[in-house]
Design a protein around this motif. Structure first.
Motif, PDB file in Angstrom:
ATOM      1  N   ALA A 322       0.816  -1.212   0.000  1.00 40.45           N
ATOM      2  CA  ALA A 322       0.000   0.000   0.000  1.00 40.45           C
ATOM      3  C   ALA A 322       0.854   1.267   0.000  1.00 40.45           C
ATOM      4  N   VAL A 323       2.011   1.201   0.649  1.00 33.32           N
ATOM      5  CA  VAL A 323       2.859   2.386   0.797  1.00 33.32           C
ATOM      6  C   VAL A 323       4.267   2.056   0.314  1.00 33.32           C
ATOM      7  N   ARG A 324       4.768   2.883  -0.578  1.00 37.06           N
ATOM      8  CA  ARG A 324       6.147   2.750  -1.048  1.00 37.06           C
ATOM      9  C   ARG A 324       6.854   4.085  -0.822  1.00 37.06           C
ATOM     10  N   LEU A 325       7.908   4.061  -0.006  1.00 38.09           N
ATOM     11  CA  LEU A 325       8.610   5.275   0.385  1.00 38.09           C
ATOM     12  C   LEU A 325      10.074   5.193  -0.001  1.00 38.09           C
ATOM     13  N   TYR A 326      10.595   6.308  -0.471  1.00 36.17           N
ATOM     14  CA  TYR A 326      12.033   6.421  -0.694  1.00 36.17           C
ATOM     15  C   TYR A 326      12.659   6.881   0.611  1.00 36.17           C
ATOM     16  N   VAL A 327      13.472   6.015   1.223  1.00 34.70           N
ATOM     17  CA  VAL A 327      14.114   6.344   2.493  1.00 34.70           C
ATOM     18  C   VAL A 327      15.431   7.045   2.187  1.00 34.70           C
ATOM     19  N   MET A 328      15.432   8.351   2.393  1.00 34.16           N
ATOM     20  CA  MET A 328      16.627   9.146   2.130  1.00 34.16           C
ATOM     21  C   MET A 328      17.714   8.774   3.137  1.00 34.16           C
ATOM     22  N   GLY A 329      18.934   9.049   2.801  1.00 35.21           N
ATOM     23  CA  GLY A 329      20.049   8.609   3.639  1.00 35.21           C
ATOM     24  C   GLY A 329      20.431   7.185   3.320  1.00 35.21           C
ATOM     25  N   GLU A 330      19.461   6.298   3.304  1.00 36.03           N
ATOM     26  CA  GLU A 330      19.674   4.940   2.808  1.00 36.03           C
ATOM     27  C   GLU A 330      19.660   4.924   1.292  1.00 36.03           C
ATOM     28  N   GLU A 331      18.920   5.879   0.691  1.00 39.97           N
ATOM     29  CA  GLU A 331      18.781   6.037  -0.765  1.00 39.97           C
ATOM     30  C   GLU A 331      18.207   4.762  -1.384  1.00 39.97           C
ATOM     31  N   ARG A 332      17.073   4.322  -0.834  1.00 39.99           N
ATOM     32  CA  ARG A 332      16.472   3.082  -1.317  1.00 39.99           C
ATOM     33  C   ARG A 332      14.959   3.143  -1.125  1.00 39.99           C
ATOM     34  N   TRP A 333      14.238   2.561  -2.102  1.00 39.22           N
ATOM     35  CA  TRP A 333      12.793   2.414  -1.989  1.00 39.22           C
ATOM     36  C   TRP A 333      12.476   1.265  -1.038  1.00 39.22           C
ATOM     37  N   ARG A 334      11.471   1.498  -0.188  1.00 39.58           N
ATOM     38  CA  ARG A 334      11.035   0.453   0.747  1.00 39.58           C
ATOM     39  C   ARG A 334       9.509   0.412   0.778  1.00 39.58           C
ATOM     40  N   ASP A 335       8.956  -0.754   1.058  1.00 35.72           N
ATOM     41  CA  ASP A 335       7.516  -0.930   1.132  1.00 35.72           C
ATOM     42  C   ASP A 335       7.052  -1.039   2.577  1.00 35.72           C
ATOM     43  N   PHE A 336       5.865  -0.460   2.843  1.00 41.41           N
ATOM     44  CA  PHE A 336       5.272  -0.454   4.178  1.00 41.41           C
ATOM     45  C   PHE A 336       3.770  -0.711   4.043  1.00 41.41           C
ATOM     46  N   PRO A 337       3.115  -1.115   5.131  1.00 45.16           N
ATOM     47  CA  PRO A 337       1.682  -1.389   5.033  1.00 45.16           C
ATOM     48  C   PRO A 337       0.788  -0.169   5.198  1.00 45.16           C
ATOM     49  N   SER A 338       1.320   0.904   5.776  1.00 46.40           N
ATOM     50  CA  SER A 338       0.457   2.037   6.108  1.00 46.40           C
ATOM     51  C   SER A 338       1.296   3.288   6.285  1.00 46.40           C
ATOM     52  N   TRP A 339       0.580   4.431   6.386  1.00 46.92           N
ATOM     53  CA  TRP A 339       1.209   5.678   6.815  1.00 46.92           C
ATOM     54  C   TRP A 339       0.488   6.176   8.056  1.00 46.92           C
ATOM     55  N   PRO A 340       1.220   6.551   9.130  1.00 43.05           N
ATOM     56  CA  PRO A 340       2.653   6.289   9.280  1.00 43.05           C
ATOM     57  C   PRO A 340       2.910   4.803   9.490  1.00 43.05           C
ATOM     58  N   PRO A 341       4.098   4.308   9.143  1.00 40.58           N
ATOM     59  CA  PRO A 341       4.370   2.880   9.256  1.00 40.58           C
ATOM     60  C   PRO A 341       4.446   2.436  10.715  1.00 40.58           C
ATOM     61  N   PRO A 342       4.117   1.183  10.997  1.00 38.48           N
ATOM     62  CA  PRO A 342       4.270   0.668  12.354  1.00 38.48           C
ATOM     63  C   PRO A 342       5.744   0.462  12.694  1.00 38.48           C
ATOM     64  N   GLY A 343       6.042   0.403  13.983  1.00 40.26           N
ATOM     65  CA  GLY A 343       7.386   0.061  14.436  1.00 40.26           C
ATOM     66  C   GLY A 343       8.285   1.238  14.706  1.00 40.26           C
ATOM     67  N   TYR A 344       7.770   2.460  14.560  1.00 40.18           N
ATOM     68  CA  TYR A 344       8.578   3.653  14.807  1.00 40.18           C
ATOM     69  C   TYR A 344       8.023   4.362  16.037  1.00 40.18           C
TER      70      TYR A 344
END
Length: 541
Positions: A322-344
């Motif tokens: 459902a959610v695809r975010l570009y994580v800056m600093g890591e410079e990589r696309w990552r997938d998540f189930p929701s916004w905001p993502p769980p676990g933070y």
């Protein structure tokens, strides 16, 4: 082979087209309920266009140039027929252009007209970014069943209202846009806009601010004058605010945004409303982009082809999170189930003496001070910008941080990666020699060489700043990994001009203020005044 088509294929990283031979039918009449006629162009493959899924783009910026080349052509070459309509009062369409206020009625009338066309086909997709995205949000809860998907990018359902907050007035975006739409049919060329960019920047220093539009256009901009007269809470803007309609949307939505886009907070709010309501298939993509970004355009086009086009054909698109975010600093696309993502989890970093920043609250200590002079306002550097000729996004902040009106607080070297994904805020205990003052907070990543790169920021205006006040600052959301060996820095200042209007300090209304009053500001960090930034953190891996 069309050179423009080939260049665009490479630029947007598109698959080869089905055809490069297109036909354009110009100036089709589209009647509205009040008798006004809007104009539209229909793009189709040279053969076999009737019955294909139809992509509808409604734009106040004309039907040729970038709109045609970058938006209509790629879709028409790859399985769609495309209808590009000029909104009311623009580029030949009848009526008067009253920005934002007629798009629901006109959009629904346009869809009714489209359904009556024998060539329309069974599947319709609404597509486009910025204003072209807003017109989708304006109708999305009431579209007919043949609308199979909407793809709004760098946009949101309340559009400019975030910029018009009474406690944080954004100047650059509404002023620049008001000047643009007031003069776009007279400017005639992109070169003219570029040459006029310096005049626009200089005009934003005009006092009183109500005369700034006349300094560029020679006449008022009705949109900008309305912006000055009515803040975001005014009933005047109620007809352009479609936030309450979002939860009722049932059509599939793919929304694309950028971490440095002016509309990001509202876009994420809309996506959250869709997910909470659970009535529409919704997906979100956020990349490392500002509002005017080829990257956002490329991903939006890909979503129109990979997500919306199969739905328009009655097929299922490929599965994706459902959610695809570009994580800056890591410079990589990552997938998540929701916004905001769980676990933070929210973690505080406290401002401390000697410009330090730590998870440990500050000991008893004297406040830090600086002088703010609205005649020489702290400048906006990179970040969330929408202006011709201005660099947005991630930039080197060292020159900004060397100014005497910018305080910095920095952690020690990080011993492990620290990942921040979600909503960011700050609580700054602050006082001023004046009653009216602004607090601007920015989070930066400092690398091993000392380069300080902005991650996210925000501003709040205070009206009782002459007493010690806890300034609650909502920063832009972000997804950023601070690498081991780097440091986290927080800037505190009293402005970012012209992204935000400079606070004159006089307490006069922003439209008519003429006095610029310097102020002495204090930032507190002690057990009774624990100034901090709150980050949603996941550590390690």
């Amino acid at each position: 082979m069309s050179l423009a088509s080939l260049a665009l294929q490479r630029l947007l990283r598109l698959p080869p087209p089905r055809t490069r031979r297109l036909t354009v039918e110009r100036d089709r009449w589209v009647p509205m309920r009040d008798g006004t006629v809007l104009l539209a162009d229909r793009w189709t493959p040279a053969t076999g266009g009737d019955g294909l899924p139809t992509a509808l783009l409604r734009s106040p910026y004309g039907r040729t140039g970038m709109i045609a080349t970058q938006l209509a052509r790629p879709l028409a070459e790859r399985g769609y027929q495309v209808v590009v309509q000029s909104t009311r009062g623009t580029f030949g369409s009848g009526g008067d252009f009253d920005p934002l206020r007629r798009e629901r009625e006109d959009g629904l009338d346009t869809l009714d007209w489209l359904l009556e066309q024998p060539w329309c086909g069974d599947g319709i997709v609404l597509f486009g970014g910025s204003y072209l995205g807003y017109v989708q949000w304006a109708v999305a809860d009431a579209v007919p069943g043949r609308v199979r998907a909407i793809v709004p990018s760098v946009s949101e359902s309340a559009f400019t209202l975030e910029q018009l907050r009474g406690d944080g007035f954004s100047l650059e975006a509404p002023f620049g846009w008001g000047v643009q739409v007031a003069g776009q049919e007279r400017q005639g060329s992109r070169l003219g806009q570029l040459l006029g960019a310096g005049r626009v920047r200089r005009a934003m220093t005009t006092l009183p601010l109500a005369d700034a539009d006349k300094a560029v256009l020679g006449r008022p901009s009705s949109y900008f004058q309305n912006v000055l007269a009515h803040d975001a809470t005014s009933p005047f803007w109620q007809p352009v605010d479609h936030r309450d309609r979002v939860a009722a949307i049932t059509v599939p939505v793919s929304t694309v945004g950028g971490w440095y886009d002016i509309f990001l907070p509202g876009q994420l709010r809309d996506f959250q409303a869709l997910q909470k309501a659970g009535r529409a298939r919704a997906r979100l993509t956020v990349g490392p982009w500002s509002h005017v970004s080829m990257g956002a355009g490329a991903v939006s086009t890909a979503e129109a082809l990979d997500f919306a086009l199969p739905l328009a054909r009655g097929e299922e698109p490929a599965e994706r999170a459902a959610v695809r975010l570009y994580v800056m600093g890591e410079e990589r696309w990552r997938d998540f189930p929701s916004w905001p993502p769980p676990g933070y989890e929210p973690e505080r970093l406290y401002l401390r003496p000697a410009g330090t920043l730590s998870a440990e609250p500050a000991p008893p200590s004297a406040p830090d001070g600086y002088a703010y002079d609205p005649a020489d306002p702290t400048p906006a550097v990179g970040g969330v910008r929408m202006a011709v000729g201005v660099r947005a996004g991630r930039v080197d902040n060292r020159r900004l941080e060397s100014r005497k009106d910018v305080l910095t607080y920095t952690t020690g070297v990080l011993e492990e990666d620290t990942e921040v994904v979600g909503e960011v805020s700050a609580e700054i205990w602050f006082s001023s020699s004046l009653r009216c003052a602004d607090v601007f907070v920015r989070v930066c990543d400092v690398d091993e060489k000392g380069r300080s790169t902005n991650v996210c920021d925000g501003l709040v205006s205070l009206t009782r700043a002459d007493a010690v006040t806890r300034a609650e600052v909502r920063l832009w959301p972000t997804a950023y990994r601070f690498r081991r060996g780097h440091r986290i820095r927080v800037q505190v200042s009293s402005g970012a001009f012209p992204r935000y209007n400079r606070n004159p300090g006089s307490g006069e209304p922003r439209a008519t203020a003429t006095a610029l009053v310097p102020a002495d500001q204090l930032v507190f960090h002690d057990p009774d005044h624990p100034s901090s930034v709150i980050l949603p953190v996941r550590r390690g891996d």
